[in-house]
Design a protein around this motif. Structure first.
Motif, short mmCIF file in Angstrom:
data_model
loop_
_atom_site.label_atom_id
_atom_site.label_comp_id
_atom_site.label_asym_id
_atom_site.label_seq_id
_atom_site.Cartn_x
_atom_site.Cartn_y
_atom_site.Cartn_z
N SER A 142 14.09 -76.80 2.18
CA SER A 142 14.13 -76.56 0.73
C SER A 142 15.46 -75.93 0.30
CB SER A 142 12.97 -75.64 0.31
OG SER A 142 13.16 -74.33 0.79
N GLN A 143 16.33 -75.64 1.27
CA GLN A 143 17.61 -75.00 0.97
C GLN A 143 18.64 -76.00 0.47
OE1 GLN A 143 17.73 -71.50 1.21
NE2 GLN A 143 15.58 -72.08 1.45
N ARG A 144 19.76 -75.48 -0.02
CA ARG A 144 20.89 -76.31 -0.44
C ARG A 144 22.06 -76.08 0.51
NH1 ARG A 144 20.49 -77.49 -6.24
NH2 ARG A 144 18.60 -76.50 -7.02
N HIS A 196 13.91 -88.25 -10.80
CA HIS A 196 14.76 -87.45 -9.90
C HIS A 196 14.71 -85.96 -10.20
CE1 HIS A 196 17.56 -87.30 -13.23
NE2 HIS A 196 17.55 -88.62 -13.26
N ASP A 197 13.96 -85.54 -11.20
CA ASP A 197 13.84 -84.10 -11.48
C ASP A 197 13.27 -83.39 -10.25
OD1 ASP A 197 14.86 -84.42 -13.98
OD2 ASP A 197 12.94 -84.24 -15.03
N GLY A 198 13.88 -82.30 -9.89
CA GLY A 198 13.43 -81.53 -8.73
C GLY A 198 14.08 -81.94 -7.42
N PHE A 199 14.88 -83.02 -7.44
CA PHE A 199 15.58 -83.41 -6.22
C PHE A 199 16.62 -82.33 -5.89
CE2 PHE A 199 15.34 -88.36 -6.18
CZ PHE A 199 13.98 -88.31 -6.44
N VAL A 200 16.75 -81.99 -4.62
CA VAL A 200 17.72 -81.01 -4.15
C VAL A 200 18.52 -81.64 -3.02
CG1 VAL A 200 18.00 -78.78 -2.99
CG2 VAL A 200 16.27 -79.05 -4.78
#
Length: 165
Positions: A74-76, A6-10
């Motif tokens: 790619s935004q949050r 899950h590393d890099g999940f946003v």
């Protein structure tokens, strides 16, 4: 250090179905200061997607459509509004807000720097309240409704230090 799957999940976005995009997009732009990042139309399936976010002063979406779409995903903290064509013309059409029975989805939330100032702004805009900050057992938290009846929680983080204690 090994990478986890899950590393890099946003966490990118939450989707709400809306009856009328003109009314709903305007609401989120005018009341909450959000910016329409991208609109995607799918004529073969008769629906459109509207992606909005609260941008910082230095955030500049790309002008190229493909790059802008990639940037949007790619935004949050993005709000996706989904409009199924024709619902705006049906006077009786309404989506379930998730808070009536059977309950499901509950709300989205905006953190604000000054709850009293936000409430005054919402009053000026004539928003419908589910709960004002001084009502109920949980103080310093407000809930307003968007044009489709979805609940929006309003919090001032520095007032919530004792919450749940």
């Amino acid at each position: 250090m090994s990478l986890k799957p899950h590393d890099g999940f946003v966490f990118n976005h939450t989707m709400l179905r809306i009856k009328n995009p003109v009314v709903s997009v305007d609401f989120y732009e005018q009341v909450f200061g959000m910016t329409l990042l991208r609109k995607l139309d799918f004529p073969e399936m008769s629906f459109s997607l509207y992606f909005l976010a609260k941008l910082g002063e230095s955030d500049t979406p790309p002008t190229d459509e493909g790059e802008r779409t990639q940037w949007t995903f790619s935004q949050r903290g993005v709000l996706e509004l989904t409009h199924n064509w024709g619902t705006e013309s049906d006077a009786d059409f309404k989506y379930h807000d998730g808070n009536a029975q059977p309950q499901g989805f509950g709300h989205i939330c905006f953190a604000v720097p000054d709850l009293n100032r936000a409430v005054a702004w919402f009053d000026e805009k004539g928003l419908d309240y589910v709960k004002r900050p001084d009502q109920g057992k949980m103080k310093n938290v407000a809930f307003v409704k968007d044009p489709d009846g979805y609940w929006i929680e309003i919090v001032q983080p520095d007032l919530l230090g004792g919450l749940g204690r």
